[in-house]
Design an enzyme around this catalytic site. Structure first.
Site, PDB file in Angstrom:
ATOM      1  N   GLU A   1       0.860  -1.187   0.000  1.00 43.27           N
ATOM      2  CA  GLU A   1       0.000   0.000   0.000  1.00 43.27           C
ATOM      3  C   GLU A   1       0.895   1.235   0.000  1.00 43.27           C
ATOM      4  OE1 GLU A   1      -2.448   2.907  -0.073  1.00 43.27           O
ATOM      5  OE2 GLU A   1      -3.242   0.873  -0.277  1.00 43.27           O
TER       6      GLU A   1
ATOM      7  N   ASP B   1       4.996   1.830  -3.600  1.00 42.42           N
ATOM      8  CA  ASP B   1       4.304   2.343  -4.777  1.00 42.42           C
ATOM      9  C   ASP B   1       4.254   1.249  -5.832  1.00 42.42           C
ATOM     10  OD1 ASP B   1       3.406   3.635  -7.041  1.00 42.42           O
ATOM     11  OD2 ASP B   1       4.795   5.325  -6.893  1.00 42.42           O
TER      12      ASP B   1
ATOM     13  N   CYS C   1     -13.953  -0.367  -8.322  1.00 41.43           N
ATOM     14  CA  CYS C   1     -15.286  -0.114  -7.780  1.00 41.43           C
ATOM     15  C   CYS C   1     -15.911   1.028  -8.581  1.00 41.43           C
ATOM     16  CB  CYS C   1     -15.219   0.225  -6.304  1.00 41.43           C
ATOM     17  SG  CYS C   1     -16.853   0.251  -5.522  1.00 41.43           S
TER      18      CYS C   1
END
Length: 488
Positions: A308, A334, A404
């Site tokens: 993350e 990253d 999403c």
């Protein structure tokens, strides 16, 4: 007795000569409305997420269940219909809201939601907003708040929608009637045609909390025994009416909160045939998919690395994984500049940063926060991450590209661009595109890995139906997109 009443009060309570009128003391603002106001100020002045801002306030102020429920409805409902309320308030005020103090606008929004969308008597709704304005901002704005909200109350919500949509047709009318910006309504209409109305309406229904167990640490029967109801398709999920933190499994980290759609895309990745080897969750924050994938991987004797880029979100991932022993690896890295060698992971989950248009029911402020150009800004990052995910996968391994968002630019168009560039058919140039040419990628039939989920296939750019698209109105989940890519 002297007949001089100077400085005294006349009969009937009126101030006598020389006596300055003193307004009656204002009622204290109830804690629910003050919490809602403070949360909305954090959203609009500080860029916070509505649910996180309110959750922090509720934790600190320890509101009882009734006040917490009211504050939640005020924040979520006001945020969800913000664009509609802003148009109504501007009409009632007779001037643009940009001419008003931002804090006053938030009070007016809360008042409009109470007047138009809640079962609160008009007088009580207006009076509570006036009291909130006086306490939070100052007495000087109470007259304005009172006047504007009384004009708002002159019509019901349907009456205002009739006025706002007068003269509009097609998608423009659909946007007004469903409380969405025009560009989002147009995106849904392009994808769903006549089904867009149901999808947009579903965005306006707050979801029930959905839980997920950590495989190997708990099973769903424990959640059901505690009062939850099993999810329709995910074997690891359950829906709960109540506070998830009341369940021991959640408090102990053996279960967590996760939409069923997120569970399903992780489940699909786990079902694909792939070589033995470690798994990678490439954009793992806040950790829900990493926790589910860890349980699924360890059942095969494999493990997960969670990466993350944001340090605070990496901390959330660690917390989500805390019940596993030993704890899986979590690194702050990253994904576009991998901290790991190429070609080492058997399965890679890339839940790419996106506009979140598929989670508008859970993030009600997002529809008004994003602009069409946000999509264009995100696409290059999404492409870089997908290229990196493919390069990180060993031959025969599988990448799950997930967003999403159903927006074509973030889903089918993005996958097509990257896949065709890998085959040397694309037009894009640059160091990343040249470096990956020659890598073979097969687009798998993703819906076949979720056979229990009906009507989830989405057309792919090559004439097939190899993508998965979940929808709130069809599946009761977030609008999750999934493409499965096997690396040659």
């Amino acid at each position: 007795m002297s007949g001089d009443r100077r400085g005294g009060t006349r009969p009937g309570g009126r101030p006598g000569p020389g006596q300055r009128h003193r307004p009656a003391p204002r009622r204290p603002v109830d804690p629910a409305r003050r919490a809602a106001y403070d949360a909305l100020r954090s959203v609009h002045a500080g860029g916070a997420y509505a649910n996180l801002a309110l959750g922090d306030i509720l934790d600190r102020r320890r509101l009882d269940d009734r006040d917490a429920a009211l504050a939640t409805e005020l924040v979520a409902g006001t945020s969800r219909l913000q664009g509609t309320y802003d148009a109504i308030l501007a009409a009632a005020a007779g001037r643009p809201l940009s001419s008003l103090q931002p804090a006053v606008v938030d009070v007016l929004r809360i008042g409009a939601h109470q007047v138009l969308s809640m079962r609160i008597p008009t007088r009580a709704a207006v009076d509570s907003a006036v009291d909130l304005a006086g306490t939070a901002i100052g007495e000087r704005v109470t007259g304005l708040v009172n006047a504007v909200l009384r004009k708002v109350a002159a019509r019901d919500l349907d009456g205002w929608l009739d006025e706002l949509s007068a003269g509009t047709t097609g998608v423009a009318r659909l946007a007004v009637r469903t409380h969405h910006p025009l560009w989002i309504a147009r995106t849904y209409a392009d994808l769903l045609g006549d089904g867009a109305l149901a999808a947009l309406d579903a965005d306006n229904v707050a979801p029930r909390p959905t839980l997920v167990v950590r495989p190997g640490l708990a099973d769903r029967d424990e959640l059901v025994a505690a009062g939850a109801v099993a999810t329709r398709w995910s074997p690891y999920g359950a829906v709960l009416d109540g506070n998830p933190a009341d369940l021991a499994a959640v408090r102990e980290g053996r279960a967590g909160v996760q939409d069923e759609g997120s569970q399903l895309v992780a489940l699909a990745l786990s079902r694909v045939d792939a070589p033995a080897g470690p798994w990678l969750d490439m954009c793992a924050g806040p950790g829900g998919k990493a926790a589910l994938l860890t349980g699924l991987a360890r059942d095969r004797g494999e493990d997960v690395l969670a990466a993350e880029v944001a340090e605070h979100r990496a901390g959330l991932v660690t917390r989500a994984l805390r019940a596993y022993r030993p704890c899986p690896g979590v690194i702050c890295a990253d994904g576009t500049r991998p901290a790991w060698p190429a070609g080492v992971f058997a399965r890679v989950m890339l839940d790419a940063p996106c506009t979140g248009l598929g989670a508008l029911r859970r993030r009600p402020e997002s529809r008004w926060r994003h602009q069409p150009e946000d999509v264009d800004d995100l696409v290059p990052l999404q492409a870089q991450l997908l290229v990196s995910a493919i390069r990180s996968t060993l031959p025969g391994g599988v990448v799950a590209y997930v967003t999403c968002s159903p927006h074509p630019s973030e889903t089918e168009d993005l996958v097509r661009t990257v896949v065709e560039e890998l085959d040397g058919q694309g037009d894009a140039e640059g160091p990343d595109s040249r470096a990956i040419r020659g890598i073979r990628v097969e687009v798998l039939d993703a819906p076949s890995y979720l056979p229990e989920v009906p009507d989830c296939a989405r057309p792919d750019p090559w004439g097939g139906q190899r993508f998965v698209q979940l929808w709130p109105h069809r599946h009761g989940t977030d609008a999750m997109f999934l493409a499965l890519l096997r690396v040659g």
